[in-house]
Design an enzyme around this catalytic site. Sequence first.
Site, PDB file in Angstrom:
ATOM      1  CB  CYS A  39       5.079  14.327  11.811  1.00 41.48           C
ATOM      2  SG  CYS A  39       6.238  14.954  13.025  1.00 41.48           S
ATOM      3  CB  SER A  87     -11.145  -3.081   1.115  1.00 45.17           C
ATOM      4  OG  SER A  87     -11.887  -1.999   1.620  1.00 45.17           O
ATOM      5  N   GLY A  88     -13.953  -2.770  -0.721  1.00 41.74           N
ATOM      6  CA  GLY A  88     -14.698  -2.060  -1.758  1.00 41.74           C
ATOM      7  C   GLY A  88     -14.193  -0.659  -2.078  1.00 41.74           C
ATOM      8  CG  ASN A 120      -0.243  -0.314   2.507  1.00 40.01           C
ATOM      9  OD1 ASN A 120       0.518  -1.280   2.584  1.00 40.01           O
ATOM     10  ND2 ASN A 120      -0.481   0.471   3.520  1.00 40.01           N
ATOM     11  CB  THR A 152     -28.979  -7.934   8.402  1.00 41.94           C
ATOM     12  OG1 THR A 152     -29.826  -8.557   9.365  1.00 41.94           O
ATOM     13  CG2 THR A 152     -29.789  -7.526   7.183  1.00 41.94           C
TER      14      THR A 152
END
Lengths: 398, 145
Positions: A326, A200-201, A152, A238
């Site tokens: 930082c 991941s979408g 990433n 759900t």
Amino acid sequence: MNKVIYLDNAATTKTKPEVVEAMLPYFTEKFGNPSSVYSFASQNRTVVEDARAAIAKTLGAAEKDIYFTAGGSESDNWALKATVEAYKEKGNHIITSKIEHHAILHTCEYLEKQGVEVTYIDVDENGVIKLDELKKAIRPTTILISVMFANNEIGTIQPIKEIGEIAKEHGILFHTDAVQAYGHLPINVDEMHIDMLSASGHKLNGPKGIGFLYIRKGLKLRSFVHGGSQERRRRAGTENVPGIIGLGKAAEIAAATMEERIQHEIKLRDHLIDRILKEVSYVRLNGHRTDRLPNNVNFSFQFIEGESLLIMLDQKGICASSGSACTSGSLDPSHVLLAIGLPHEIAHGSLRLTLSDETTMEEIDFVVEALKEIVARLRSMSPLYEDFVAKNNIPQEA
Amino acid sequence: MYSEKVMDHFTNPRNVGEIEGASGVGTVGNAKCGDIMRMYLDIDDNGIIQDCKFKTFGCGAAIATSSMATELVKGKTIQEALQVTNKAVMEALDGLPPVKVHCSLLAEEAIHAALWDYAEKHGIKIEGLQKPKADISEGEEDEEY
């Protein structure tokens, strides 16, 4: 230029309007619970399965092997924790890399506290995992290898097929965190011998809060979230119907436009890399020059600090990120940049720019000009640069 | 994230640069943690700080606190400059985010380091000034869950 130039697509992407459009009816009109009996709601069962099929197709996977989750972190946690639980009779050893996302690394640290043994494999200066070390790390008790598809931060693509083959030869399961790669690079779970894959979408122009875990048929992984019988009793709750619809749509679009998008992004990426390396001094490209995500650029500018750089870019409307301490709230810079061998002070000066299919050549040229100006300005304020100039008798720039 | 004053001092930092033949120079922090601050002082025969300049490698807060610290010590006596604490610098900047408090400590230390250098060069002792640490890091660990 007053508009925003968004070059942080590895952090998150814009949800495509077509995706939002596909999702909208499932909030106010077709809001039924797919588990309900009446036809108004049970129709939603069908659309969820259609989305699952669309995603499975992009991976060459079986439909039943796609399990929807709340995103990449949940998928990573599930894959690791459930594998440890399911295969504890066989062993308690996991192999991963030093440059994984925290969703993997912090899960591994948690598992270590539970008595699991974890080997973290080194990467080379380009961020490519050392396959010889990986092979040597294999023990009779090794149950899982988990290596990310592409990094990433620095964008380096790992030799996934080779890792899959090594895992298969030794009868070890292979999980890959493909959060940055899914929808951006071609993936085939059979050809690459992938047993589990996290995605991941919101990294592929889909919505946030939805992702999936691919689990190859036959794996004994148990449910991570207990409750109802959704997702073949493996992930209760759900269904996030709008999210699933959105992810399915985003996956379809990503697959259909992939080739074109890769070409566009590589062209802009390479233009950006070439210009910066040529026009800015004391700069380093982090990550592999060619085996990298089409949309990823990561530089270290010597003598300056990343957060200052980000704020000055922001003042010009440019959104980017950095591996500087930082920006993370700790004193240490990114573990990925340290793993590729960067000294701390150079890791602090890192800048990640991640493009999208909407990025234009004009934007890239604007960013290059802005960077040249900002880097010169921050260096003129830097005691490190002052010392360097004094030591090497470099004439001061006007 | 930052106050308007911090952004102002970051965007338009006061007193950036070097002083040739400065009365005192102090460098604190370390590159490992991502912050280095260097402070130059020009102190006249009456012990008044006539000029002050800085160079800083660090984040927005580090640059803003350096800038504010130079403003606060300029024109002051040595004893007055010693009263410019990290708290004073933070207050003058309308506060800093908690993770950036160490930047203001760095500014205070940089003033002290420059004054220490001045005292050493002139063979004098400044009351209330202790040899500054060269390295500032708090060493606080995040709690793990």
